[in-house]
Motif scaffolding. Sequence first.
Motif, PDB file in Angstrom:
ATOM      1  N   LYS A 284       0.835  -1.201   0.000  1.00  0.00           N
ATOM      2  CA  LYS A 284       0.000   0.000   0.000  1.00  0.00           C
ATOM      3  C   LYS A 284       0.876   1.260   0.000  1.00  0.00           C
ATOM      4  O   LYS A 284       0.591   2.230  -0.710  1.00  0.00           O
ATOM      5  N   LEU A 285       1.934   1.245   0.788  1.00  0.00           N
ATOM      6  CA  LEU A 285       2.841   2.390   0.852  1.00  0.00           C
ATOM      7  C   LEU A 285       3.499   2.645  -0.501  1.00  0.00           C
ATOM      8  O   LEU A 285       3.562   3.788  -0.980  1.00  0.00           O
ATOM      9  N   LEU A 286       3.995   1.588  -1.116  1.00  0.00           N
ATOM     10  CA  LEU A 286       4.664   1.738  -2.405  1.00  0.00           C
ATOM     11  C   LEU A 286       3.687   2.204  -3.481  1.00  0.00           C
ATOM     12  O   LEU A 286       4.035   3.021  -4.335  1.00  0.00           O
ATOM     13  N   ALA A 287       2.467   1.705  -3.420  1.00  0.00           N
ATOM     14  CA  ALA A 287       1.447   2.123  -4.387  1.00  0.00           C
ATOM     15  C   ALA A 287       1.119   3.605  -4.258  1.00  0.00           C
ATOM     16  O   ALA A 287       0.699   4.243  -5.225  1.00  0.00           O
ATOM     17  N   ASN A 288       1.332   4.144  -3.040  1.00  0.00           N
ATOM     18  CA  ASN A 288       1.046   5.556  -2.801  1.00  0.00           C
ATOM     19  C   ASN A 288       2.286   6.442  -2.929  1.00  0.00           C
ATOM     20  O   ASN A 288       2.220   7.633  -2.619  1.00  0.00           O
ATOM     21  N   GLY A 289       3.402   5.873  -3.361  1.00  0.00           N
ATOM     22  CA  GLY A 289       4.579   6.678  -3.652  1.00  0.00           C
ATOM     23  C   GLY A 289       5.570   6.880  -2.528  1.00  0.00           C
ATOM     24  O   GLY A 289       6.525   7.650  -2.668  1.00  0.00           O
ATOM     25  N   TYR A 290       5.379   6.195  -1.400  1.00  0.00           N
ATOM     26  CA  TYR A 290       6.320   6.324  -0.292  1.00  0.00           C
ATOM     27  C   TYR A 290       7.604   5.550  -0.574  1.00  0.00           C
ATOM     28  O   TYR A 290       7.625   4.623  -1.398  1.00  0.00           O
ATOM     29  N   ARG A 291       8.651   5.901   0.149  1.00  0.00           N
ATOM     30  CA  ARG A 291       9.883   5.112   0.153  1.00  0.00           C
ATOM     31  C   ARG A 291       9.841   4.181   1.366  1.00  0.00           C
ATOM     32  O   ARG A 291       9.499   4.614   2.466  1.00  0.00           O
ATOM     33  N   VAL A 292      10.206   2.930   1.127  1.00  0.00           N
ATOM     34  CA  VAL A 292      10.006   1.911   2.156  1.00  0.00           C
ATOM     35  C   VAL A 292      11.230   1.009   2.275  1.00  0.00           C
ATOM     36  O   VAL A 292      11.697   0.438   1.287  1.00  0.00           O
ATOM     37  N   ALA A 293      11.729   0.889   3.504  1.00  0.00           N
ATOM     38  CA  ALA A 293      12.679  -0.158   3.853  1.00  0.00           C
ATOM     39  C   ALA A 293      11.906  -1.197   4.644  1.00  0.00           C
ATOM     40  O   ALA A 293      11.173  -0.847   5.570  1.00  0.00           O
ATOM     41  N   ALA A 294      12.037  -2.450   4.272  1.00  0.00           N
ATOM     42  CA  ALA A 294      11.252  -3.498   4.914  1.00  0.00           C
ATOM     43  C   ALA A 294      12.141  -4.684   5.238  1.00  0.00           C
ATOM     44  O   ALA A 294      12.990  -5.073   4.433  1.00  0.00           O
ATOM     45  N   THR A 295      11.943  -5.242   6.428  1.00  0.00           N
ATOM     46  CA  THR A 295      12.772  -6.364   6.855  1.00  0.00           C
ATOM     47  C   THR A 295      11.996  -7.671   6.840  1.00  0.00           C
ATOM     48  O   THR A 295      10.781  -7.710   7.028  1.00  0.00           O
ATOM     49  N   SER A 296      12.765  -8.733   6.618  1.00  0.00           N
ATOM     50  CA  SER A 296      12.247 -10.091   6.679  1.00  0.00           C
ATOM     51  C   SER A 296      13.439 -10.994   6.962  1.00  0.00           C
ATOM     52  O   SER A 296      14.590 -10.581   6.836  1.00  0.00           O
ATOM     53  N   ARG A 297      13.159 -12.216   7.333  1.00  0.00           N
ATOM     54  CA  ARG A 297      14.270 -13.149   7.506  1.00  0.00           C
ATOM     55  C   ARG A 297      14.911 -13.486   6.167  1.00  0.00           C
ATOM     56  O   ARG A 297      16.064 -13.891   6.105  1.00  0.00           O
ATOM     57  N   ASN A 298      14.161 -13.322   5.075  1.00  0.00           N
ATOM     58  CA  ASN A 298      14.667 -13.627   3.743  1.00  0.00           C
ATOM     59  C   ASN A 298      14.281 -12.497   2.798  1.00  0.00           C
ATOM     60  O   ASN A 298      13.117 -12.374   2.412  1.00  0.00           O
ATOM     61  N   ALA A 299      15.255 -11.650   2.440  1.00  0.00           N
ATOM     62  CA  ALA A 299      14.966 -10.483   1.601  1.00  0.00           C
ATOM     63  C   ALA A 299      14.506 -10.883   0.210  1.00  0.00           C
ATOM     64  O   ALA A 299      13.685 -10.187  -0.404  1.00  0.00           O
ATOM     65  N   GLN A 300      15.007 -12.006  -0.314  1.00  0.00           N
ATOM     66  CA  GLN A 300      14.614 -12.422  -1.653  1.00  0.00           C
ATOM     67  C   GLN A 300      13.143 -12.806  -1.692  1.00  0.00           C
ATOM     68  O   GLN A 300      12.413 -12.424  -2.624  1.00  0.00           O
ATOM     69  N   LEU A 301      12.691 -13.539  -0.673  1.00  0.00           N
ATOM     70  CA  LEU A 301      11.274 -13.896  -0.614  1.00  0.00           C
ATOM     71  C   LEU A 301      10.409 -12.657  -0.442  1.00  0.00           C
ATOM     72  O   LEU A 301       9.311 -12.565  -1.003  1.00  0.00           O
ATOM     73  N   LEU A 302      10.907 -11.705   0.324  1.00  0.00           N
ATOM     74  CA  LEU A 302      10.179 -10.448   0.508  1.00  0.00           C
ATOM     75  C   LEU A 302      10.054  -9.703  -0.811  1.00  0.00           C
ATOM     76  O   LEU A 302       8.984  -9.203  -1.163  1.00  0.00           O
ATOM     77  N   LYS A 303      11.154  -9.641  -1.537  1.00  0.00           N
ATOM     78  CA  LYS A 303      11.154  -8.952  -2.831  1.00  0.00           C
ATOM     79  C   LYS A 303      10.153  -9.594  -3.779  1.00  0.00           C
ATOM     80  O   LYS A 303       9.391  -8.910  -4.477  1.00  0.00           O
ATOM     81  N   GLU A 304      10.122 -10.919  -3.778  1.00  0.00           N
ATOM     82  CA  GLU A 304       9.187 -11.633  -4.659  1.00  0.00           C
ATOM     83  C   GLU A 304       7.740 -11.404  -4.216  1.00  0.00           C
ATOM     84  O   GLU A 304       6.837 -11.264  -5.056  1.00  0.00           O
ATOM     85  N   ALA A 305       7.501 -11.354  -2.907  1.00  0.00           N
ATOM     86  CA  ALA A 305       6.140 -11.152  -2.404  1.00  0.00           C
ATOM     87  C   ALA A 305       5.622  -9.761  -2.746  1.00  0.00           C
ATOM     88  O   ALA A 305       4.450  -9.592  -3.090  1.00  0.00           O
ATOM     89  N   VAL A 306       6.501  -8.762  -2.655  1.00  0.00           N
ATOM     90  CA  VAL A 306       6.094  -7.388  -2.958  1.00  0.00           C
ATOM     91  C   VAL A 306       5.951  -7.195  -4.459  1.00  0.00           C
ATOM     92  O   VAL A 306       5.026  -6.524  -4.945  1.00  0.00           O
ATOM     93  N   GLY A 307       6.887  -7.756  -5.225  1.00  0.00           N
ATOM     94  CA  GLY A 307       6.779  -7.710  -6.683  1.00  0.00           C
ATOM     95  C   GLY A 307       7.203  -6.409  -7.326  1.00  0.00           C
ATOM     96  O   GLY A 307       7.034  -6.225  -8.529  1.00  0.00           O
ATOM     97  N   LEU A 308       7.787  -5.483  -6.562  1.00  0.00           N
ATOM     98  CA  LEU A 308       8.217  -4.199  -7.119  1.00  0.00           C
ATOM     99  C   LEU A 308       9.725  -4.203  -7.297  1.00  0.00           C
ATOM    100  O   LEU A 308      10.459  -4.603  -6.405  1.00  0.00           O
ATOM    101  N   ARG A 309      10.187  -3.748  -8.434  1.00  0.00           N
ATOM    102  CA  ARG A 309      11.615  -3.730  -8.715  1.00  0.00           C
ATOM    103  C   ARG A 309      12.196  -2.321  -8.668  1.00  0.00           C
ATOM    104  O   ARG A 309      13.307  -2.086  -9.102  1.00  0.00           O
ATOM    105  N   ASP A 310      11.460  -1.375  -8.146  1.00  0.00           N
ATOM    106  CA  ASP A 310      11.909   0.015  -8.066  1.00  0.00           C
ATOM    107  C   ASP A 310      12.862   0.175  -6.880  1.00  0.00           C
ATOM    108  O   ASP A 310      12.445   0.412  -5.756  1.00  0.00           O
ATOM    109  N   THR A 311      14.166   0.053  -7.136  1.00  0.00           N
ATOM    110  CA  THR A 311      15.147   0.145  -6.052  1.00  0.00           C
ATOM    111  C   THR A 311      15.276   1.565  -5.515  1.00  0.00           C
ATOM    112  O   THR A 311      15.860   1.773  -4.459  1.00  0.00           O
TER     113      THR A 311
END
Length: 280
Positions: free
Chosen positions: A23-50
């Motif tokens: 929701k944050l990314l869809a609204n244009g915010y910048r987001v740092a997000a943590t998970s035990r596995n960053a790759q799985l997180l990246k795949e779950a979010v689906g956004l490639r905008d670094t």
Amino acid sequence: MNTSKVWYVTGASQGLGLTLVKKLLANGYRVAATSRNAQLLKEAVGLRDTGRFLPLSADLNNPDCIDESIRQTIDAFGQIDVVVNNAGYGMAGTIEEIAEQDIKKIFDVNVLATINVTRRILPVMRLQRFGYIINIGSVAGFVGAPGWAAYAATKAAVAAFSEVLALDVKEFGIRVTVVEPSGFRTGFLTQNSLAYTESRIDGYQAVKDTQARYLAGNGKQPGDPGRAAEILIQLSESEQPPLHLYLGKDAYSRASEKLKVMTQEIEDWRELTISVDFEI
């Protein structure tokens, strides 16, 4: 809506955390997000905008990992405006049947991780002279249900921590809210989010009945995680957000009823309560 704000969200690979990040990314915010596995997180979010999204692998019970994730966030975005301590999981079962190491583990994840992230981000926010900390608690931390004693204890600790933290950091322009939801359709009662110990002891009928009802209602909870995410964003824009925010009709009903009962009990026992003081 100030979309220049930088959010730091823990436990973001599933449930409310994942919904919020999307929701944050869809609204244009910048987001740092943590998970035990960053790759799985990246795949779950689906956004490639670094330029706007920084997925981070972090063990939140390791202070060095937290420090590194904060450093990477500052390097990428230059600031941290909103922290959401969302990492956590549930635990159901009778206290005499849950293993001691499992009780220690849930306190490590639900309580100590929240404290560790907060204490390491506070220097950043103090220098900024602003910031907003959202701790995800639960209505169970105020009104627990049979069989959820260990989990309720962790969320009560998060609420108490938030209350005193708010007093400590007010002078720095830092605000604090503990969000205390009831049931949401976030997969909370699934294997990845719930440590469940089925009682094999005769009795404990209230525990068994409650667990059966909760498990049968999985996927049918009334709470909408998308709406909850929108509310968290709305809170971040408020100049005076609440210290406590219950989410869900069930949370409202349970908390309201307990307040009435507690008020009556305090008054009923007033004379005995004050009798312990020295006569002045």
